[in-house]
Design a protein around this motif. Structure first.
Motif, short mmCIF file in Angstrom:
data_model
loop_
_atom_site.label_atom_id
_atom_site.label_comp_id
_atom_site.label_asym_id
_atom_site.label_seq_id
_atom_site.Cartn_x
_atom_site.Cartn_y
_atom_site.Cartn_z
N SER A 57 0.77 -1.11 0.21
CA SER A 57 -0.02 -0.04 -0.05
C SER A 57 0.89 1.17 0.04
CB SER A 57 -1.01 0.06 1.30
OG SER A 57 -1.89 -1.13 1.13
N VAL A 58 1.82 1.08 0.62
CA VAL A 58 2.72 2.51 0.81
C VAL A 58 3.43 2.65 -0.70
CG1 VAL A 58 4.90 0.86 1.38
CG2 VAL A 58 4.97 3.50 2.00
N THR A 59 3.50 1.57 -1.34
CA THR A 59 4.26 1.85 -2.81
C THR A 59 2.95 2.46 -3.61
OG1 THR A 59 5.49 -0.17 -2.61
CG2 THR A 59 4.91 0.79 -4.84
N ASN A 60 1.84 2.00 -3.54
CA ASN A 60 0.58 2.52 -4.16
C ASN A 60 0.44 4.21 -3.68
OD1 ASN A 60 0.47 0.37 -6.13
ND2 ASN A 60 -0.74 -0.73 -4.36
N ASN A 61 0.59 4.37 -2.59
CA ASN A 61 0.49 5.66 -2.23
C ASN A 61 1.30 6.67 -3.06
OD1 ASN A 61 -1.43 4.86 -0.23
ND2 ASN A 61 0.12 5.24 1.70
N VAL A 62 2.71 6.21 -3.12
CA VAL A 62 3.66 6.89 -3.92
C VAL A 62 3.15 7.08 -5.36
CG1 VAL A 62 5.88 7.14 -4.63
CG2 VAL A 62 5.50 6.69 -2.36
N LEU A 63 2.90 5.59 -6.05
CA LEU A 63 2.46 5.77 -7.29
C LEU A 63 1.50 6.62 -7.66
CD1 LEU A 63 2.91 1.99 -7.97
CD2 LEU A 63 4.64 3.75 -8.55
N SER A 64 0.40 7.02 -6.48
CA SER A 64 -0.93 7.42 -7.06
C SER A 64 -0.54 9.17 -7.34
CB SER A 64 -1.82 7.35 -5.78
OG SER A 64 -1.39 7.99 -4.68
N MET A 65 0.57 9.45 -6.96
CA MET A 65 1.06 11.10 -7.24
C MET A 65 1.60 11.35 -8.69
SD MET A 65 0.64 12.25 -4.27
CE MET A 65 -0.49 11.04 -3.81
N ALA A 66 1.77 10.11 -9.43
CA ALA A 66 2.47 10.25 -10.60
C ALA A 66 1.71 9.62 -11.93
CB ALA A 66 4.02 9.69 -10.63
N TYR A 67 0.57 8.60 -11.31
CA TYR A 67 0.17 7.83 -12.49
C TYR A 67 -1.47 8.12 -12.33
CZ TYR A 67 4.33 5.53 -13.21
OH TYR A 67 5.97 5.04 -13.55
N ASP A 68 -2.23 7.83 -13.23
CA ASP A 68 -3.61 8.11 -13.46
C ASP A 68 -4.21 6.69 -13.40
OD1 ASP A 68 -4.10 10.82 -13.20
OD2 ASP A 68 -3.50 11.08 -15.25
N THR A 69 -5.32 6.42 -13.36
CA THR A 69 -6.11 5.23 -13.59
C THR A 69 -7.27 5.48 -14.56
OG1 THR A 69 -7.70 5.61 -11.67
CG2 THR A 69 -5.81 4.24 -11.35
N LEU A 70 -7.87 4.42 -14.96
CA LEU A 70 -8.92 4.56 -16.20
C LEU A 70 -9.84 5.31 -15.52
CD1 LEU A 70 -8.47 1.29 -18.14
CD2 LEU A 70 -8.22 3.60 -19.31
N VAL A 71 -10.56 4.89 -14.37
CA VAL A 71 -11.91 5.48 -13.77
C VAL A 71 -11.36 5.61 -12.23
CG1 VAL A 71 -13.34 4.20 -15.07
CG2 VAL A 71 -12.45 3.21 -12.92
N ALA A 72 -11.92 6.51 -11.68
CA ALA A 72 -11.61 6.62 -10.07
C ALA A 72 -13.19 6.65 -9.41
CB ALA A 72 -11.14 8.26 -10.06
N VAL A 73 -12.92 7.13 -8.16
CA VAL A 73 -14.15 6.89 -7.29
C VAL A 73 -14.31 8.15 -6.51
CG1 VAL A 73 -14.12 4.54 -6.69
CG2 VAL A 73 -13.04 6.03 -5.37
N ASP A 74 -15.62 8.72 -6.57
CA ASP A 74 -15.99 10.03 -5.74
C ASP A 74 -15.90 9.67 -4.15
OD1 ASP A 74 -18.43 8.97 -5.36
OD2 ASP A 74 -19.27 10.28 -7.02
N GLU A 75 -16.61 10.69 -3.60
CA GLU A 75 -16.48 10.69 -2.05
C GLU A 75 -17.77 9.66 -1.60
OE1 GLU A 75 -16.69 14.16 0.23
OE2 GLU A 75 -15.16 15.17 -1.26
N SER A 76 -18.59 9.21 -2.29
CA SER A 76 -19.51 8.30 -2.30
C SER A 76 -19.15 6.86 -2.65
CB SER A 76 -20.96 8.72 -2.78
OG SER A 76 -20.89 8.55 -4.23
N GLY A 77 -18.08 6.83 -3.24
CA GLY A 77 -17.76 5.49 -3.59
C GLY A 77 -18.06 5.16 -4.97
N LYS A 78 -18.83 6.12 -5.77
CA LYS A 78 -19.08 5.88 -7.14
C LYS A 78 -18.13 6.10 -8.14
CE LYS A 78 -22.24 8.01 -10.38
NZ LYS A 78 -23.32 9.13 -10.82
N ILE A 79 -18.07 5.08 -9.38
CA ILE A 79 -17.17 5.12 -10.26
C ILE A 79 -17.36 6.49 -11.16
CG2 ILE A 79 -16.21 4.07 -12.21
CD1 ILE A 79 -15.40 2.44 -9.77
N VAL A 80 -16.41 7.04 -11.47
CA VAL A 80 -16.31 8.52 -12.22
C VAL A 80 -15.17 8.29 -13.23
CG1 VAL A 80 -17.48 9.77 -10.26
CG2 VAL A 80 -15.03 9.68 -10.53
N PRO A 81 -15.44 9.24 -14.23
CA PRO A 81 -14.38 9.17 -15.32
C PRO A 81 -13.00 9.72 -14.70
CG PRO A 81 -16.55 10.09 -16.22
CD PRO A 81 -16.43 10.02 -14.74
#
Length: 526
Positions: A57-81
């Motif tokens: 998880s610590v690795t993914n915390n760092v990776l999340s700063m530089a990499y995007d994903t195809l979809v994300a989640v909003d504050e309710s947990g809903k999948i968003v673009p």
């Protein structure tokens, strides 16, 4: 799954800073500061930074700063673009249409082929990726259509979470796609930050990409701090000192230091639910845990409410399942499904199973003492050891010999995979989809597979096989029932949902799974 995946689970569980849910994060009053440096504490070195190898998880915390994903989640947990502006989901495939104008940190354009190459690279057996079967489902393939701007991910049969699984796939682009060795200590992504300096076990420094305009919900890099530092601080006491002094802008606290952090002036805080705390019984044929009567008796002997308080230092909550919030399947799979506390019934069950109490105070059967080797990580704080000591004392009163074996993380991974030198292991888990657990809870046993506890629960296996072929909404009752089947058989025993204190000073940010959302970072005047 591979042998590497067994070690991956240990790393995922033991070094996790993963917290359930998407939160607004600590908010501070004050005038926003343009530019500047945002510093966040991480509890361990992230290791290799290739997303195909990122099991911690610590690795993914760092990776999340530089990499995007195809979809994300909003504050309710809903999948968003995110990188994908829209998608078409079928039972066994999902086709994404990518945003136009997305660039990688080297200036090259993100293409559907880049996305497909990421998925196919992880799925390639030659890669030996530990995230295959966890972040990328087993059997997934990707096909790109650059002219149409689409990429299709497909499975050999229907799969419940074919869309949801992509929220954790970090997409490598640019030169990193063909030269994976180049991103062991660097980044090559489309995210809002680019790694500029990596000093292992000390810090990782990122610079903002001001041209970033394609974040979820229209997020841009306009107001982001100029510099981001992920500082490696293994000791929570040190993190507390640095945060209170203003040398850190954010950190997570799971241990006793959270109390003084929460009371410090100028620090804003929020409680988050973290990974689940549970223990497993080794069910190899030569182990006491192979007998379901023994597993049930050992579980009944424990007051899980007391154990929960010991394991969490009194800050935990009752366990309700194995998947982090926001769960795709809401519900409580624990309550009413774990053998209840009954010391007298536990003793009677062991008697019935042939384990008789001897004059020496220990139980034996066919001349062999009932003995358990209990393994736990010494690097995860004093509560782990306290839990082990509590359980050992309870089981000793029952007539069971318990040998405590505290080891560092790497030794625990080795024991789970190669030596198999344990009978009971305390192993917290943090996953976002129930499908990510299948390889660890069923299938080939270690060292040939990821099933480190040698579980063989046919009801669980039948339920997940059926659930996987249905849509997520249709399958949710089965996914929850599959977890309950494990608890009823005492294959593993859920004890507590840990909580953590997310603290900030001179900053505001949102979090997803305990990791700061890169596009939400803001500095404020103190």
């Amino acid at each position: 799954m591979t042998k590497t995946a067994v070690a991956a689970l240990a790393g995922l569980a033991l070094l996790t800073a993963a917290c359930g849910g998407t939160t607004s994060g600590p908010e501070q009053q004050g005038k926003p500061v343009t530019g500047g440096t945002f510093t966040f504490a991480i509890p361990a070195d992230p290791g290799a930074l290739d997303p195909a190898q990122g099991v911690l998880s610590v690795t993914n915390n760092v990776l999340s700063m530089a990499y995007d994903t195809l979809v994300a989640v909003d504050e309710s947990g809903k999948i968003v673009p995110s990188l994908a502006e829209k998608w078409d989901v079928k039972p066994d495939s999902v086709t994404f249409t990518l945003r136009k104008g997305v660039t990688c940190s080297d200036g090259s354009q993100l293409t559907p082929t880049n996305v497909a190459d990421n998925v196919n690279h992880i799925a390639d057996p030659a890669t030996k990726s530990p995230v295959y079967g966890v972040m990328v489902p087993v059997g997934m393939k990707a096909e790109a259509d650059d002219a149409a701007g689409t990429v299709t991910l497909s499975m050999p049969q229907p799969f419940s979470f074919i869309l949801e699984s992509t929220r954790t796939m970090y997409i490598v682009c640019g030169k990193g796609v063909k030269d994976r060795a180049s991103i062991a200590r660097a980044t090559s992504g489309s995210g809002p930050y680019q790694l500029t300096e990596a000093v292992p076990s000390d810090h990782y420094t990122f610079k903002v990409r001001r041209d970033y305009t394609w974040g979820p919900a229209g997020a841009t890099a306009k107001d982001l701090p100029e510099t981001l530092v992920m500082k490696v601080v293994p000791n929570e006491g040190t993190s507390a000192n640095l945060l209170i002094a203003g040398s850190l802008n954010g950190a997570l606290f799971l241990g006793p230091d959270r109390t003084r952090v929460a009371a410090s002036p100028g620090v804003t805080k929020q409680e988050l639910r973290t990974n689940t705390g549970q223990f497993f019984y080794h069910q190899g044929e030569d182990r006491p845990g192979h007998d379901p009567q023994v597993r049930k008796a050992l579980t009944q002997a424990l007051n899980l409410q007391e154990l929960s308080a010991v394991a969490s230092g009194g800050t935990g909550r009752p366990a309700t399942g194995l998947v982090l919030e926001p769960r795709p399947c809401q519900g409580d799979s624990v309550t009413g499904h774990v053998p209840g506390y009954d010391a007298a019934a536990a003793a009677a069950a062991l008697d019935a199973a042939g384990w008789k109490l001897g004059a020496d105070g220990f139980r034996a059967k066919d001349g062999k003492r009932l003995s358990l080797r209990y393994m736990y990580a010494t690097t995860r704080g004093s509560n782990y050891q306290a839990s082990a000591e509590y359980m050992a004392e309870v089981w000793k009163k029952l007539g069971v010999e318990v040998k405590l074996n505290g080891v560092i993380d790497t030794k625990l991974s080795e024991s789970l995979n190669a030596t198999q030198d344990w009978d009971v292991v305390w192993l917290p888990i943090g996953v976002t989809l129930p499908s990510q657990l299948i390889g660890f809870l069923s299938g080939p046993s270690a060292p040939d597979g990821a099933n480190f506890a040698h579980l063989a629960n046919k009801r669980y296996e039948d339920l997940v096989a059926k659930a996987g072929k249905l849509s997520a909404a249709e399958a949710c009752p089965m996914w929850l029932e599959s977890e309950s089947a494990l608890f009823e058989a005492a294959d593993l025993v859920p004890v507590v949902d840990y909580t953590a204190l997310l603290a900030a000073k001179g900053a505001t940010f949102r979090t997803i799974a305990g990791s700061p959302v890169a596009t939400s970072l803001r500095l404020v005047a103190q």
